[in-house]
Each structure stands twice: as C-alpha cells, then as structure tokens.
Design an enzyme around this catalytic site. Structure first.
Site, mmCIF file in Angstrom:
data_model
loop_
_atom_site.group_PDB
_atom_site.id
_atom_site.type_symbol
_atom_site.label_atom_id
_atom_site.label_comp_id
_atom_site.label_asym_id
_atom_site.label_seq_id
_atom_site.Cartn_x
_atom_site.Cartn_y
_atom_site.Cartn_z
ATOM 1 N N GLU A 176 0.895 -1.292 -0.016
ATOM 2 C CA GLU A 176 -0.004 -0.069 0.065
ATOM 3 C C GLU A 176 0.836 1.151 -0.104
ATOM 4 O O GLU A 176 0.705 2.297 -0.719
ATOM 5 C CB GLU A 176 -0.979 0.046 1.048
ATOM 6 N N HIS A 234 -12.464 3.240 -9.849
ATOM 7 C CA HIS A 234 -11.147 3.678 -9.369
ATOM 8 C C HIS A 234 -10.068 3.099 -10.642
ATOM 9 O O HIS A 234 -9.304 4.156 -11.154
ATOM 10 C CB HIS A 234 -10.738 2.994 -8.236
ATOM 11 N N HIS A 279 -19.519 -10.212 -16.804
ATOM 12 C CA HIS A 279 -18.232 -9.935 -17.401
ATOM 13 C C HIS A 279 -17.819 -10.761 -18.404
ATOM 14 O O HIS A 279 -17.114 -10.043 -19.391
ATOM 15 C CB HIS A 279 -17.159 -9.912 -16.231
ATOM 16 N N HIS A 282 2.500 1.952 -3.336
ATOM 17 C CA HIS A 282 1.836 2.535 -4.202
ATOM 18 C C HIS A 282 1.420 3.972 -4.266
ATOM 19 O O HIS A 282 1.450 4.641 -4.974
ATOM 20 C CB HIS A 282 0.366 1.762 -4.327
#
Length: 312
Positions: free
Chosen positions: A60, A125, A216, A63
C-alpha cells in the site's frame, strides 16, 4: 521542428509510471492490502513513513509513493507539452485529462482509506486511472509524432469504421468496469469453470456474485467478436493505411490475449501473476483503442478542412 529529448524521456517515463500505478492499484486490491496503512492518509498508520513494515504496508505505501512520484512527472509533462506543443490540436485537452483524472483517482483512493466506499464506486477507480493512462500515452505519441515517428495526419477513415471505433472504445470501458466489479465484489472464484459457471452449465446465474462474474464474461465475449469484426473490416478496406489496418490487428491480438489471461486467472484460482498480466493487457488495449479514436478525430478534421468525403 524537434523538441527537447528531455520531454520525450519524461513522456516515456510518465507512460511507464502510469502503467505502474495501474498495476500497483490492482496489486493492492488483489492482495487485500488496501488497509495496510489503516485509516490514515497521506501518512501510514499514524506516521509519515511507517516503521513497522508488513507485506500489506509495503504494498500500500509503495503504491502511494509511486503515485506521488508519477504525479509530479505528469504535472511536468502536462505543463511542458501545453507550452511546447500547444499548437497541436489535441495537446491541451490531453494534458488536462491526464492531470485531472490522476488527481481524481488519488482522491477516490484517499476517500476509500479515510471513510470506505461501496464496491460499485470502488470499481470506478481502475477505470479512472485508465483514462489518465490513455491521455498520457496519447501525449507521448504526439510528442514523438513531431519527428514523424507516428503520423496520424494523413489517415482517412470512413463513417462505418468511425462509428465502430467510437462504439467499441466506449464499450471497452464498460468491460473494464465489470472486470473491476468482479474484483471488488470478491466474485473471482464464484464460477470455477470456464467459459460457463458451474460444470459448464449454460443455466442462468443464481446469485449476485455469479451475475457479476458471468456478466463480465459475456461482455468480454462480445468485445472479442466486435474487435474481430473491426479488424477484418480494416484489413480488407484499409491496406493502404498501415496504421489503421495494423492497429486493429494489434487490438484483436490484445483482446484475444486478454481473454486467454482471464481464463488463466480462473483455472489457476486467481494466480497473482496472471491477474496482473490481465490488468496490464486491458490497459494496453484501452490505450490502443483511444489512439484509434484519435485517428478518427484526425480523419474527420482533415475531411472538414479539405471538404472531402471518405470512400469507405
């Protein structure tokens, strides 16, 4: 007219950096590292630089660092391109898009850390980051186009290919969203067979997670057929325009690779490497589709300027 090599280096670094942001975001999600820094942003677990390092913290926090560093590069690229290539029609728009959507995706990420968000919002996102990547990628092509390494000025595209190009590019964004939704709703392994869900039974899904997964897959199947048809049309009618015919051939190869890695993700039970390659390929495909949209825009502008009409 040639521009500074430094601008080209910044453009290439920004494009690679945006890919790193996309893959880093996918890595955070796929490893459940989103709360590695707790509810703290921009700091991590109450510190500017965390002292206790776990795998989740490392993923995290790394990133966030990459996003910040690449953000600086994109600010430089956008401002420099605006000043140096402002006379090129698309430059200012792409500069704005690259910067705006990078900031927007960072704010959505921060909001998720601070307050949490629903799965359907979080699925946006990746798509928002994808728009920023596409803008940076096209800016890079414009910068290299100055040396005629990429020349989209002489392309003439007919109405049929134009509408297919615009339609499939918009549709690809819907495919990206459904894929992100699979990830954020933890629907990745709800269907352990492929291409159908349970023992390759063609029956309808029985719950929300199956609907997400199979929607999907259905969306992905349609885009394969659609891009395949466009590639065939371009190959038959645009052989004299290599950037068009070969561009759509490359798009077809990428969408087939995307489907292959998607199936691999299922067969390997969410293998991390396969999942990251899956994210990488869709990023490259979306960037290429946006470039084909740029060709359509160039063609239309040229036709309006010359008062001509396309033949195909």
């Amino acid at each position: 007219m040639r521009y500074s090599k430094n601008l080209k280096w910044i453009a290439v670094a920004s494009t690679i950096g945006m890919l790193a942001i996309l893959l880093g975001g996918a890595l955070v999600t796929k490893t459940d590292s989103g709360m590695g820094c707790g509810r703290h942003w921009p700091g991590c677990n109450g510190q500017l630089i965390p002292t206790e390092i776990t795998a989740e913290v490392l993923i995290e926090f790394s990133h966030r660092l990459v996003t910040g560093a690449v953000g600086i590069l994109i600010v430089i690229l956008s401002v420099w391109s605006w000043k140096a290539l402002g006379h090129i029609r698309e430059t200012k728009f792409l500069s704005f898009m690259a910067l705006f959507f990078l900031i927007l995706q960072a704010l959505i990420g921060a909001a998720q850390v601070k307050w949490g968000q629903g799965d359907f919002i979080l699925a946006l996102h990746f798509g928002i980051s994808l728009i920023s990547f596409a803008a940076v990628f096209l800016l890079t092509l414009l910068i290299f186009e100055v040396d005629r390494k990429f020349d989209a000025d002489k392309v003439r595209i007919g109405p049929k290919l134009k509408w297919h190009t615009l339609g499939v590019t918009l549709y690809s964004y819907a495919v990206v969203y459904t894929g992100a939704l699979v990830r954020h709703t933890d629907s990745g392994l709800v269907c352990r067979d492929w291409p159908f869900c349970r023992n390759n039974d063609i029956g309808l899904p029985t719950n929300m997670h199956e609907w997400v997964q199979m929607s999907h897959r259905a969306a992905a199947f349609l885009i394969i057929v659609w891009i395949g048809y466009i590639a065939f049309h371009a190959w038959r009618n645009y052989q004299d325009q290599k950037v068009v015919s070969r561009g759509w051939l490359a798009a077809f190869i990428l969408v087939l690779a995307q489907a292959t890695t998607g199936a691999t993700v299922v067969f390997t039970r969410l293998n991390l490497a396969a999942a990251l390659v899956h994210s990488l390929i869709i990023s490259l495909l979306f960037g290429l589709l946006c470039y084909m949209v740029l060709l359509v825009s160039r063609s239309r502008h040229r036709q309006m300027r010359d008062g001509g009409r396309p033949e195909v």
